[in-house]
Design a protein around this motif. Structure first.
Motif, mmCIF file in Angstrom:
data_model
loop_
_atom_site.group_PDB
_atom_site.id
_atom_site.type_symbol
_atom_site.label_atom_id
_atom_site.label_comp_id
_atom_site.label_asym_id
_atom_site.label_seq_id
_atom_site.Cartn_x
_atom_site.Cartn_y
_atom_site.Cartn_z
ATOM 1 N N ALA A 197 -31.962 16.057 16.331
ATOM 2 C CA ALA A 197 -32.243 14.543 17.089
ATOM 3 C C ALA A 197 -31.836 13.541 15.834
ATOM 4 O O ALA A 197 -31.197 12.519 16.097
ATOM 5 C CB ALA A 197 -33.332 14.302 17.673
ATOM 6 N N ARG A 198 -32.371 13.733 14.651
ATOM 7 C CA ARG A 198 -32.249 12.851 13.543
ATOM 8 C C ARG A 198 -30.760 12.777 13.145
ATOM 9 O O ARG A 198 -30.364 11.867 12.502
ATOM 10 C CB ARG A 198 -33.466 13.128 12.458
ATOM 11 N N ALA A 199 -30.372 14.360 13.141
ATOM 12 C CA ALA A 199 -29.122 14.176 12.456
ATOM 13 C C ALA A 199 -28.092 13.928 13.241
ATOM 14 O O ALA A 199 -26.940 13.505 12.850
ATOM 15 C CB ALA A 199 -28.748 15.560 12.169
ATOM 16 N N GLN A 200 -28.219 13.359 14.634
ATOM 17 C CA GLN A 200 -27.356 12.691 15.503
ATOM 18 C C GLN A 200 -27.086 11.392 15.251
ATOM 19 O O GLN A 200 -26.107 10.769 15.674
ATOM 20 C CB GLN A 200 -27.767 12.836 17.042
ATOM 21 N N ARG A 201 -28.063 10.920 14.394
ATOM 22 C CA ARG A 201 -27.699 9.377 13.860
ATOM 23 C C ARG A 201 -27.099 9.629 12.406
ATOM 24 O O ARG A 201 -28.045 9.918 11.328
ATOM 25 C CB ARG A 201 -28.681 8.533 13.526
ATOM 26 N N PRO A 202 -25.749 9.390 12.217
ATOM 27 C CA PRO A 202 -25.284 9.873 10.887
ATOM 28 C C PRO A 202 -25.815 8.957 9.826
ATOM 29 O O PRO A 202 -25.935 7.866 9.850
ATOM 30 C CB PRO A 202 -23.674 9.506 11.117
ATOM 31 N N LEU A 203 -25.759 9.537 8.701
ATOM 32 C CA LEU A 203 -26.246 8.805 7.543
ATOM 33 C C LEU A 203 -24.952 8.019 6.931
ATOM 34 O O LEU A 203 -23.957 8.587 6.783
ATOM 35 C CB LEU A 203 -26.708 9.698 6.267
ATOM 36 N N HIS A 204 -25.286 6.851 6.474
ATOM 37 C CA HIS A 204 -24.267 5.880 6.121
ATOM 38 C C HIS A 204 -24.752 4.900 5.009
ATOM 39 O O HIS A 204 -25.818 4.624 5.284
ATOM 40 C CB HIS A 204 -23.429 5.320 7.235
ATOM 41 N N LEU A 205 -23.650 4.473 4.149
ATOM 42 C CA LEU A 205 -23.787 3.325 3.329
ATOM 43 C C LEU A 205 -23.218 2.037 3.903
ATOM 44 O O LEU A 205 -22.222 2.297 4.321
ATOM 45 C CB LEU A 205 -23.822 3.629 2.025
ATOM 46 N N THR A 206 -24.150 0.926 3.589
ATOM 47 C CA THR A 206 -23.544 -0.303 4.269
ATOM 48 C C THR A 206 -23.447 -1.471 3.181
ATOM 49 O O THR A 206 -23.993 -1.167 2.161
ATOM 50 C CB THR A 206 -24.382 -0.946 5.193
ATOM 51 N N ALA A 207 -22.480 -2.401 3.436
ATOM 52 C CA ALA A 207 -22.727 -3.336 2.394
ATOM 53 C C ALA A 207 -23.230 -4.501 3.044
ATOM 54 O O ALA A 207 -22.974 -5.335 3.644
ATOM 55 C CB ALA A 207 -20.934 -3.930 2.525
ATOM 56 N N GLY A 208 -24.730 -4.646 2.564
ATOM 57 C CA GLY A 208 -25.565 -5.556 3.038
ATOM 58 C C GLY A 208 -26.125 -5.278 4.378
ATOM 59 O O GLY A 208 -26.466 -6.550 5.013
ATOM 60 N N GLY A 209 -25.722 -4.348 4.990
ATOM 61 C CA GLY A 209 -26.158 -4.290 6.567
ATOM 62 C C GLY A 209 -25.101 -4.764 7.315
ATOM 63 O O GLY A 209 -25.097 -4.845 8.612
ATOM 64 N N PHE A 210 -23.839 -5.339 6.881
ATOM 65 C CA PHE A 210 -23.002 -5.818 7.649
ATOM 66 C C PHE A 210 -22.011 -5.252 8.191
ATOM 67 O O PHE A 210 -21.486 -5.128 9.323
ATOM 68 C CB PHE A 210 -22.382 -6.842 6.806
ATOM 69 N N PHE A 211 -21.525 -4.034 7.265
ATOM 70 C CA PHE A 211 -20.560 -3.042 7.802
ATOM 71 C C PHE A 211 -20.680 -1.638 7.115
ATOM 72 O O PHE A 211 -20.926 -1.478 5.889
ATOM 73 C CB PHE A 211 -19.180 -3.470 7.861
ATOM 74 N N TYR B 60 -15.275 3.493 -3.026
ATOM 75 C CA TYR B 60 -16.525 3.445 -2.175
ATOM 76 C C TYR B 60 -16.270 3.912 -0.894
ATOM 77 O O TYR B 60 -17.301 4.649 -0.373
ATOM 78 C CB TYR B 60 -17.106 2.031 -2.430
ATOM 79 N N CYS B 61 -15.483 3.365 -0.049
ATOM 80 C CA CYS B 61 -15.099 3.325 1.413
ATOM 81 C C CYS B 61 -14.746 4.888 1.557
ATOM 82 O O CYS B 61 -15.079 5.540 2.613
ATOM 83 C CB CYS B 61 -14.055 2.496 1.623
ATOM 84 N N TRP B 62 -13.933 5.702 0.597
ATOM 85 C CA TRP B 62 -13.649 6.692 0.769
ATOM 86 C C TRP B 62 -14.722 7.869 0.854
ATOM 87 O O TRP B 62 -14.733 8.658 1.642
ATOM 88 C CB TRP B 62 -12.363 7.234 -0.317
ATOM 89 N N PHE B 63 -15.309 7.746 -0.174
ATOM 90 C CA PHE B 63 -16.579 8.606 -0.453
ATOM 91 C C PHE B 63 -17.867 8.157 0.710
ATOM 92 O O PHE B 63 -18.485 9.336 1.096
ATOM 93 C CB PHE B 63 -17.155 8.654 -1.745
ATOM 94 N N GLY B 64 -17.718 6.997 1.174
ATOM 95 C CA GLY B 64 -18.669 6.653 2.065
ATOM 96 C C GLY B 64 -18.179 7.284 3.460
ATOM 97 O O GLY B 64 -19.305 7.552 4.060
ATOM 98 N N ASP B 65 -17.166 7.424 3.678
ATOM 99 C CA ASP B 65 -16.624 8.026 4.786
ATOM 100 C C ASP B 65 -16.763 9.505 4.845
ATOM 101 O O ASP B 65 -17.312 10.228 6.001
ATOM 102 C CB ASP B 65 -15.070 7.511 4.882
ATOM 103 N N ASP B 66 -16.713 10.060 3.694
ATOM 104 C CA ASP B 66 -16.975 11.635 3.503
ATOM 105 C C ASP B 66 -18.443 11.821 3.879
ATOM 106 O O ASP B 66 -18.791 13.015 4.398
ATOM 107 C CB ASP B 66 -16.513 12.058 2.229
#
Length: 215
Positions: free
Chosen positions: A171-185, A130-136
């Motif tokens: 401007a929107r793309a400058q905030r990278p898309l990411h998945l979080t674990a419940g919003g904590f990290f 999960y972390c590997w593909f989330g980082d990609d």
């Protein structure tokens, strides 16, 4: 395992969509160059850039809609997986800590230690994927901002509506898309290392308490 494989496949699909969107934005540079050369050579002045501008604006509009669809899908995926990933991270970290503590404080046979290590490797491999593909996903999202910036510099001669749409996308793309674990990290390789470090730190604390209690 089937559910995890499906979830990772969805993350990979989002990554591919970001890559496709980035290629589409980079292709605008070639299109604007061709438009300039063609209009200068073959069209009268009052018709220069008109047809090309409409085509660029149409393609840019599709890119903006594509980006918005990707954002909505990432948000939806996080709503579905955020709580599960947080629970999985906490349970894996706790299991790692307790298993190490038991292995360090009890004399176990080699077979039992082998089972413990196999369980820990299997559990952490799920989180690592999960972390590997989330980082990609984060990296590809960051590349999108650079692709939009390159397109902005090439479209300076285009109408203001085109530049405005592209600036909003950038401007929107400058905030990278990411998945979080419940919003904590965020799910990234750094987060995976942080979970490992936190688990080992708690194990070291428990071992120190045990040694002080025995003394």
């Amino acid at each position: 395992m089937a559910a995890d494989s499906f979830n990772v496949t969805v993350i990979l699909q989002l990554h591919n969509q970001l890559d496709l969107l980035g290629r589409n934005l980079r292709s605008l540079n070639d299109s604007i160059s061709d438009m300039k050369s063609t209009s200068t050579e073959t069209l009268p002045k009052h018709m220069q850039h008109s047809d090309g501008s409409r085509d660029i604006h149409s393609r840019l509009r599709m890119s903006v809609l594509h980006h918005q669809a990707i954002i909505r899908n990432v948000q939806l995926l996080e709503e579905c997986l955020g709580g599960m990933l947080l629970g999985q991270s906490l349970s894996i970290g706790t299991s790692f800590c307790l298993q190490l503590f038991q292995a360090a404080t009890r004399a176990k046979r080699v077979q039992e230690l082998g089972k413990t290590c196999s369980y820990l490797v299997t559990a952490f491999s799920m989180l690592f994927i999960y972390c590997w593909f989330g980082d990609d996903l984060i990296s590809e999202s960051e590349k999108l901002a650079f692709s939009a910036y390159d397109a902005v510099t090439s479209l300076q001669a285009c109408p203001a509506a085109i530049r405005r749409s592209l600036l909003l996308l950038m401007a929107r793309a400058q905030r990278p898309l990411h998945l979080t674990a419940g919003g904590f990290f965020s799910l990234s390789r750094e987060s995976f290392v942080a979970v490992l470090n936190a688990s080992y730190s708690f194990f070291a604390i428990l071992r120190n308490f045990k040694e002080e209690y025995d003394d």
